[in-house]
Design an enzyme around this catalytic site. Structure first.
Site, PDB file in Angstrom:
ATOM      1  N   HIS A 293       0.807  -1.172   0.036  1.00 34.18           N
ATOM      2  CA  HIS A 293      -0.075  -0.052  -0.067  1.00 34.18           C
ATOM      3  C   HIS A 293       1.038   1.288   0.076  1.00 34.18           C
ATOM      4  CE1 HIS A 293      -3.652  -2.099   0.470  1.00 34.18           C
ATOM      5  NE2 HIS A 293      -3.346  -2.719   1.750  1.00 34.18           N
TER       6      HIS A 293
ATOM      7  N   ASP B  38      -4.651 -12.356   4.418  1.00 32.92           N
ATOM      8  CA  ASP B  38      -6.180 -11.757   4.908  1.00 32.92           C
ATOM      9  C   ASP B  38      -7.117 -12.184   4.107  1.00 32.92           C
ATOM     10  OD1 ASP B  38      -5.386 -10.140   2.958  1.00 32.92           O
ATOM     11  OD2 ASP B  38      -5.003  -8.287   3.965  1.00 32.92           O
TER      12      ASP B  38
END
Length: 432
Positions: A139, A262
């Protein structure tokens, strides 16, 4: 060469990575990488790999993508001097999701060095597959931290691979969109980014199917937005045909695979329903193309499940079957009450209809049909050096393993506790 053919696999790990702690209650726990390493060692998988401790890269290597001001800020900021840097904290988005903690810059160095060093090893033809579970922090932006990520090791590794390979493919199976990597290469056709992610009222909010790249990079950003409850069958029904078409049209020289855990069932922050085997099937499928491959970690916030996933994927990458019963290790009690590698998925509803998945898949396959056979546009990262032939990274590596000519004096079984500074696990890291 088939998917079962043995590969030369290198594994990058630094025992220090487990010492860093984002803060009480923060979902990101670097300790999961140490827990993974203990499983890898106690399953005996290290015997099938060349195990390395990466030599730390300096700030110059990081500024191949990130701005000088941002890197300098990360070097000087500490919990004790935060009050003196209020404006910069806001400017660089550091403070909440991306907190300041002791050893922040050193932590960034550790995970980034494994990824850049792994890419350099692929460039030198020292391995077919390189693993760095500490990496995959996808990110981070050029001058901004985001989503628990400070340095974008994925981008830096891709830039390293581009020194040798004309085209590099980035694949992201984290539940969150790989926005930092997509943004970095949005206008070039030398890097294709492919992301399968949850979309709609979900961080980071990007990755629409219509986001396909810009200018020379048009059609080189592939996004598959998904809904809650994605299971193994549905995931593979879209992942395999899209990746197969990407390989056919883009023909990459190297692949970077971000394996954020995740997307597993039961993740603390996730909402997909993948099993460990289902997640690993994506790794196995990419491996089957026999293209130089850098495999990175990423997200994953249920402490007991992330090591299960990455250990099994390590076994898949080396082609070694492992038993379901977990071996004894320093963190054995955290895998109770079943102490098994594979866990059942939940009974949550899959909100991805077959009609939606097929429609989106066809939309992406149509985009891929417009990909030119042999792209080759200059990378523009905003750094002066990017306009020239970049200087190679000198990646000396510590602790050569037996398999690659070392004397075997370093025992991978015990390295994870070999810390000369006497530091031990942060107590809060073991709180899930």
């Amino acid at each position: 060469m088939t998917s079962s053919t043995p590969r030369r696999v290198s594994y990058f790990y630094d025992a220090e990575v487990g010492n860093y702690h984002y803060g009480q209650g923060h979902p990101m726990k670097p300790h999961r990488v140490r827990m993974t390493h203990h499983l890898v060692v106690n399953y005996g998988l290290y015997k099938r790999m060349d195990v390395y401790r990466p030599r730390l890269v300096g700030p110059t290597a990081m500024t191949r993508f990130h701005s000088d001001d941002y890197i300098n800020f990360l070097k000087v900021i500490t919990p004790d001097n935060m009050a003196d840097y209020t404006r910069q904290l806001q400017r660089f988005n550091v403070g909440e999701d991306c907190p300041v903690f002791d050893g922040l810059y050193e932590f960034c160095q550790l995970y980034t060095s494994g990824s850049i060093g792994g890419a350099a090893r692929l460039n030198d033809d020292g391995a077919d597959v390189v693993i760095n579970w500490a990496g995959g922090l996808h990110h981070a932006k050029k001058a901004e931290a985001s989503g628990f990520c400070y340095i974008n090791d994925c981008v830096l590794a891709i830039l390293e691979l581009l020194k040798r390979h004309q085209r590099v493919l980035y694949i992201d199976i984290d539940i969150h969109h790989g926005d930092g990597v997509e943004e970095a290469f949005y206008s070039t056709n030398r890097v294709m980014t492919v992301s399968f992610h949850k979309f709609g009222e979900y961080f980071p909010g990007t990755g629409d199917v219509l986001d396909i790249g810009y200018a020379d990079g048009k059609n080189y950003a592939i996004n598959f937005p998904l809904n809650d409850g994605m299971n193994d069958e549905s995931y593979h029904s879209v992942f395999k045909p899209v990746i197969a078409k990407v390989m056919e049209h883009f023909a990459p020289g190297a692949v970077v695979l971000q394996c954020g855990a995740d997307s597993l069932s039961g993740d603390r922050l996730g909402c997909f329903n993948l099993s460990v085997k289902g997640h690993a099937e994506c790794v196995k499928f990419v491996r089957s193309f026999n293209i130089p491959m850098l495999v990175l970690g990423g997200g994953g916030y249920t402490l007991r499940n992330v090591p299960r996933c990455w250990t099994y994927e390590t076994a898949v990458l080396v082609g070694e079957p492992i038993k379901d019963d977990l071996p004894l290790n320093d963190y054995y009690e955290y895998f109770g009450p079943d102490y098994s590698l594979h866990l059942p998925v939940s009974n949550m509803d899959n909100l991805n209809s077959k009609e939606y998945l097929n429609r989106t898949k066809e939309q992406l396959l149509e985009i891929l049909r417009h990909v030119e056979p042999v792209p080759g546009t200059q990378i523009q990262t905003g750094q002066v050096e990017s306009q020239l032939v970049p200087r190679p990274i000198s990646m000396e590596i510590d602790h050569l393993s037996n398999r690659n000519g070392g004397d075997g004096s370093t025992n991978p079984d015990t390295r994870s506790d070999d810390r000369v500074d006497g530091r031990r696990d942060h107590p809060a890291e073991l709180v899930s």
